[in-house]
Design a protein around this motif. Structure first.
Motif, PDB file in Angstrom:
ATOM      1  N   ASP A   1       0.832  -1.211   0.000  1.00 25.14           N
ATOM      2  CA  ASP A   1       0.000   0.000   0.000  1.00 25.14           C
ATOM      3  C   ASP A   1       0.864   1.258   0.000  1.00 25.14           C
ATOM      4  OD1 ASP A   1      -2.159  -1.592  -0.043  1.00 25.14           O
ATOM      5  OD2 ASP A   1      -2.728  -1.296   2.075  1.00 25.14           O
ATOM      6  N   ASP A   2       1.992   1.195   0.751  1.00 28.72           N
ATOM      7  CA  ASP A   2       2.887   2.362   0.789  1.00 28.72           C
ATOM      8  C   ASP A   2       3.447   2.674  -0.595  1.00 28.72           C
ATOM      9  OD1 ASP A   2       2.470   2.733   3.386  1.00 28.72           O
ATOM     10  OD2 ASP A   2       4.406   1.944   4.114  1.00 28.72           O
ATOM     11  N   ASP A   3       3.896   1.585  -1.282  1.00 24.42           N
ATOM     12  CA  ASP A   3       4.448   1.788  -2.631  1.00 24.42           C
ATOM     13  C   ASP A   3       3.387   2.385  -3.564  1.00 24.42           C
ATOM     14  OD1 ASP A   3       6.879   0.831  -1.923  1.00 24.42           O
ATOM     15  OD2 ASP A   3       6.496  -1.244  -2.544  1.00 24.42           O
ATOM     16  N   ILE A   4       2.183   1.839  -3.448  1.00 25.34           N
ATOM     17  CA  ILE A   4       1.102   2.342  -4.326  1.00 25.34           C
ATOM     18  C   ILE A   4       0.829   3.813  -4.033  1.00 25.34           C
ATOM     19  CG2 ILE A   4      -1.387   2.140  -4.832  1.00 25.34           C
ATOM     20  CD1 ILE A   4      -1.043  -0.901  -4.595  1.00 25.34           C
ATOM     21  N   ALA A   5       0.853   4.185  -2.750  1.00 27.78           N
ATOM     22  CA  ALA A   5       0.614   5.583  -2.371  1.00 27.78           C
ATOM     23  C   ALA A   5       1.698   6.484  -2.975  1.00 27.78           C
ATOM     24  CB  ALA A   5       0.593   5.717  -0.854  1.00 27.78           C
ATOM     25  N   LYS A   6       2.949   5.987  -2.967  1.00 23.16           N
ATOM     26  CA  LYS A   6       4.031   6.785  -3.553  1.00 23.16           C
ATOM     27  C   LYS A   6       3.821   6.938  -5.059  1.00 23.16           C
ATOM     28  CE  LYS A   6       7.503   5.330  -0.218  1.00 23.16           C
ATOM     29  NZ  LYS A   6       8.511   4.294   0.022  1.00 23.16           N
ATOM     30  N   ILE A   7       3.503   5.827  -5.707  1.00 19.79           N
ATOM     31  CA  ILE A   7       3.285   5.876  -7.173  1.00 19.79           C
ATOM     32  C   ILE A   7       2.113   6.803  -7.492  1.00 19.79           C
ATOM     33  CG2 ILE A   7       2.531   4.510  -9.169  1.00 19.79           C
ATOM     34  CD1 ILE A   7       4.170   2.182  -7.983  1.00 19.79           C
ATOM     35  N   ARG A   8       1.109   6.733  -6.648  1.00 20.48           N
ATOM     36  CA  ARG A   8      -0.068   7.572  -6.858  1.00 20.48           C
ATOM     37  C   ARG A   8       0.317   9.054  -6.858  1.00 20.48           C
ATOM     38  NH1 ARG A   8      -5.850   7.391  -6.181  1.00 20.48           N
ATOM     39  NH2 ARG A   8      -6.540   9.487  -5.701  1.00 20.48           N
ATOM     40  N   LYS A   9       1.224   9.411  -5.915  1.00 20.17           N
ATOM     41  CA  LYS A   9       1.653  10.812  -5.841  1.00 20.17           C
ATOM     42  C   LYS A   9       2.347  11.225  -7.138  1.00 20.17           C
ATOM     43  CE  LYS A   9       1.904  11.764  -0.960  1.00 20.17           C
ATOM     44  NZ  LYS A   9       2.708  11.863   0.214  1.00 20.17           N
ATOM     45  N   VAL A  10       3.203  10.313  -7.653  1.00 16.04           N
ATOM     46  CA  VAL A  10       3.899  10.603  -8.910  1.00 16.04           C
ATOM     47  C   VAL A  10       2.874  10.735 -10.043  1.00 16.04           C
ATOM     48  CG1 VAL A  10       5.557   9.698 -10.601  1.00 16.04           C
ATOM     49  CG2 VAL A  10       5.976   9.374  -8.152  1.00 16.04           C
ATOM     50  N   MET A  11       1.951   9.789 -10.068  1.00 14.95           N
ATOM     51  CA  MET A  11       0.939   9.804 -11.144  1.00 14.95           C
ATOM     52  C   MET A  11       0.067  11.058 -11.060  1.00 14.95           C
ATOM     53  SD  MET A  11       1.419   6.982 -12.853  1.00 14.95           S
ATOM     54  CE  MET A  11       0.019   6.316 -13.676  1.00 14.95           C
ATOM     55  N   GLU A  12      -0.245  11.478  -9.821  1.00 16.64           N
ATOM     56  CA  GLU A  12      -1.072  12.676  -9.644  1.00 16.64           C
ATOM     57  C   GLU A  12      -0.396  13.898 -10.236  1.00 16.64           C
ATOM     58  OE1 GLU A  12      -3.935  12.122  -5.749  1.00 16.64           O
ATOM     59  OE2 GLU A  12      -1.940  12.955  -5.488  1.00 16.64           O
ATOM     60  N   SER A  13       0.932  13.943 -10.053  1.00 18.90           N
ATOM     61  CA  SER A  13       1.640  15.098 -10.596  1.00 18.90           C
ATOM     62  C   SER A  13       1.702  15.026 -12.125  1.00 18.90           C
ATOM     63  CB  SER A  13       3.052  15.205 -10.006  1.00 18.90           C
ATOM     64  OG  SER A  13       3.809  14.087 -10.406  1.00 18.90           O
ATOM     65  N   LEU A  14       1.758  13.798 -12.653  1.00 16.58           N
ATOM     66  CA  LEU A  14       1.808  13.653 -14.114  1.00 16.58           C
ATOM     67  C   LEU A  14       0.441  13.855 -14.763  1.00 16.58           C
ATOM     68  CD1 LEU A  14       4.114  10.496 -14.493  1.00 16.58           C
ATOM     69  CD2 LEU A  14       4.641  12.796 -15.279  1.00 16.58           C
ATOM     70  N   TYR A  15      -0.596  13.323 -14.106  1.00 18.36           N
ATOM     71  CA  TYR A  15      -1.944  13.353 -14.692  1.00 18.36           C
ATOM     72  C   TYR A  15      -2.928  13.974 -13.703  1.00 18.36           C
ATOM     73  CZ  TYR A  15       0.282   9.925 -17.697  1.00 18.36           C
ATOM     74  OH  TYR A  15       1.130   9.299 -18.540  1.00 18.36           O
ATOM     75  N   PRO A  16      -2.809  15.271 -13.419  1.00 18.22           N
ATOM     76  CA  PRO A  16      -3.689  15.879 -12.422  1.00 18.22           C
ATOM     77  C   PRO A  16      -5.168  15.699 -12.753  1.00 18.22           C
ATOM     78  CG  PRO A  16      -2.464  17.551 -13.656  1.00 18.22           C
ATOM     79  CD  PRO A  16      -1.887  16.223 -14.032  1.00 18.22           C
ATOM     80  N   ASP A  17      -5.511  15.742 -14.044  1.00 19.20           N
ATOM     81  CA  ASP A  17      -6.933  15.647 -14.418  1.00 19.20           C
ATOM     82  C   ASP A  17      -7.529  14.294 -14.029  1.00 19.20           C
ATOM     83  OD1 ASP A  17      -6.818  18.130 -15.386  1.00 19.20           O
ATOM     84  OD2 ASP A  17      -6.663  17.575 -17.508  1.00 19.20           O
ATOM     85  N   ALA A  18      -6.676  13.254 -14.068  1.00 16.58           N
ATOM     86  CA  ALA A  18      -7.182  11.913 -13.814  1.00 16.58           C
ATOM     87  C   ALA A  18      -7.518  11.698 -12.354  1.00 16.58           C
ATOM     88  CB  ALA A  18      -6.136  10.878 -14.241  1.00 16.58           C
TER      89      ALA A  18
END
Lengths: 168, 327
Positions: A148-165
């Motif tokens: 879950d921690d890894d996913i949360a980190k990836i999510r943060k990266v993805m959020e910065s890449l794809y804010p609209d999503a």
């Protein structure tokens, strides 16, 4: 099927005031098949596409690019449907897949997929990026085995890449 | 013309008047002015004008996107029909799902407008998301199917336009409207009813005549008859009588006669080389670079000859020979 491609071919033909029957004569493709292609109901072969490109004086690359773009759009929807969490999809397509006794004659999963496909991809660009980008694809596939921690980190990266999503 | 203002309803509750009147208003509103109707273009126009989210989806696309096989989708989602309109209330979206393998193309054209008819006639709503047998009583189902059928027939083969053209047979309707044999047979019956009973003429039939003005316009065409799309629909104007000896006609500085020296015709276009009524060359001496013949030019409806190349011309309605964007 290529709706955008068909619409583009039709608009070129009309701009040049070429009747469909003349395009049929010039390409050796039946008028009926041209009707189907122009309305996105049939996919022309590469050979037919080359004949149409020559008759309408447009580069084959232009037509192929539209075809590829459109196929990617469909791939995005297919990708999203196949990876959707179907448990959260409401089954309100009441008419489809039922018999007179209101009993489903097709699996709920199938109906939910139909519903999602009819809705179309909700975030096409992000999905297309995943389809086209090998790194993103690898992250997506690996996510099942991550903590879950890894996913949360990836999510943060993805959020910065794809804010609209990630807008709520 | 006697106006029939009574609204006809069948035992099944089918509102013929509502369906045909909605179709005629639809023709005017979305400027349907040519036959065959471009059904797919009309769906786009309609979606833009009404702000409705409408998408046409083929079984092939749906199969690819869902991973379900074609036959399952045909049998269990569109119930073996050529198409089905589905309304998704949550998304406020209409999908017209089509079996793209249906042939001939006229059948697809009919299905698209039939399904659009269900939308325009208000058959679909939050609780009635599709017109399928199990969802409705037999009476309701047949009423809605019949109304969409009437709507599609009138939009794709407007009765009064075909009556005005004189196209009464199924074969002609098939050619002119691009419909299947079954749909053309059905329209033939509708037109025969009108011919046999003029009381069925309705003023709303006339409302669409101005919309089709260009389609119905008579013109002459300079070409070989076999080059024309519908050869059964051409006539020829008889040539004007020529004088045995040339008239005394003034010659303009351009070297062209002021009027035809053999028939006296004064209706001569600026770029005419020949008299349109008798085919006489309008120059005293043969000019250079006369166009080759036939030249495919459109001429006035009263012409017997092409003003450009002097070839015999054929009179026809524009819409029967040309596509809308060709003119």
């Amino acid at each position: 099927m290529g709706k955008k491609l068909g619409t583009y071919i039709k608009s070129l033909r009309k701009e040049q005031k070429i009747p469909a029957r003349v395009l049929s004569e010039r390409t050796g493709i039946s008028k009926s098949f041209i009707d189907y292609v122009e309305n996105g109901l049939r996919e022309p072969s590469a050979e037919s596409l080359a004949k149409i490109a020559a008759a309408l004086d447009v580069s084959l690359d232009t037509l192929i690019n539209i075809q590829v773009e459109e196929q990617l759009d469909k791939a995005a929807t297919a990708f999203e449907v196949s990876n959707a969490d179907l448990e959260n999809v409401s089954l309100d397509l009441r008419a489809a897949g039922r018999n007179r006794d209101n009993k489903s004659n097709v699996s709920e999963e199938a109906l939910k997929k139909v519903k999602l496909a009819l809705q179309g991809s909700s975030n096409k660009q992000a999905v297309l990026d995943i389809i086209q980008n090998a790194d993103l694809r690898a992250i997506f596939r690996a996510s099942d085995n991550l903590s879950d921690d890894d996913i949360a980190k990836i999510r943060k990266v993805m959020e910065s890449l794809y804010p609209d999503a990630f807008k709520h | 013309m006697r106006l029939n203002t009574k609204r006809k309803k069948s035992a099944k509750g089918v509102d013929y008047g509502f369906a045909t009147q909605t179709a005629r208003e639809f023709i005017q509103k979305y400027d349907i002015n040519w036959l065959p109707v471009d059904a797919f273009e009309i769906v786009e126009k309609y979606a833009v004008a009404t702000h409705k989210n409408i998408e046409i989806k083929t079984i092939e696309d749906l199969s690819y996107e869902t991973g379900l096989d074609r036959q399952t989708l045909i049998n269990k989602v569109i119930y073996g029909e050529d198409g089905l309109a589905i309304y998704d209330p949550g998304m406020d979206k209409y999908s017209i799902v089509l079996d793209e393998k249906a042939e001939p193309f006229g059948r697809v054209r009919w299905t698209v407008i039939h399904e659009l008819g269900h939308i325009e006639l208000g058959h679909l709503n939050d609780t009635r998301t599709s017109i399928v047998k199990w969802l409705l009583s037999t009476k309701e189902y047949e009423k809605m199917e019949q109304e969409a059928h009437i709507f599609a027939g009138e939009v794709l083969a407007p009765k009064f336009i075909l009556y005005r053209i004189g196209a009464h047979s199924s074969a002609e309707i098939q050619d002119i409207c691009g419909l299947s044999i079954a749909a053309s047979d059905s329209r033939e019956n509708a037109i025969r009813e009108l011919i046999n009973d003029k009381r069925k003429m309705h003023d709303s039939m006339l409302q669409i005549i101005p919309t089709f003005a260009s389609f119905l316009e008579f013109k002459t065409i300079c070409c070989a008859p076999e080059a024309l799309r519908i050869q059964s629909r051409i006539t020829q104007n008889p040539p004007a009588q020529k004088q045995t000896s040339p008239l005394n006609v003034h010659i303009l500085p351009s070297g062209k006669y002021e009027k035809c020296p053999l028939c006296g015709n004064m209706q001569i276009s600026d770029d005419a080389n020949y008299c349109k009524l008798c085919g006489t060359l309008l120059y005293e001496t043969l000019p250079q670079n006369l166009p080759s013949s036939p030249c495919n030019r459109l001429g006035d409806k009263d012409a017997s000859y092409c003003e450009n190349c002097g070839h015999i011309v054929y009179k026809t309605r524009i819409g029967l020979q040309f596509e809308r964007d060709e003119i």
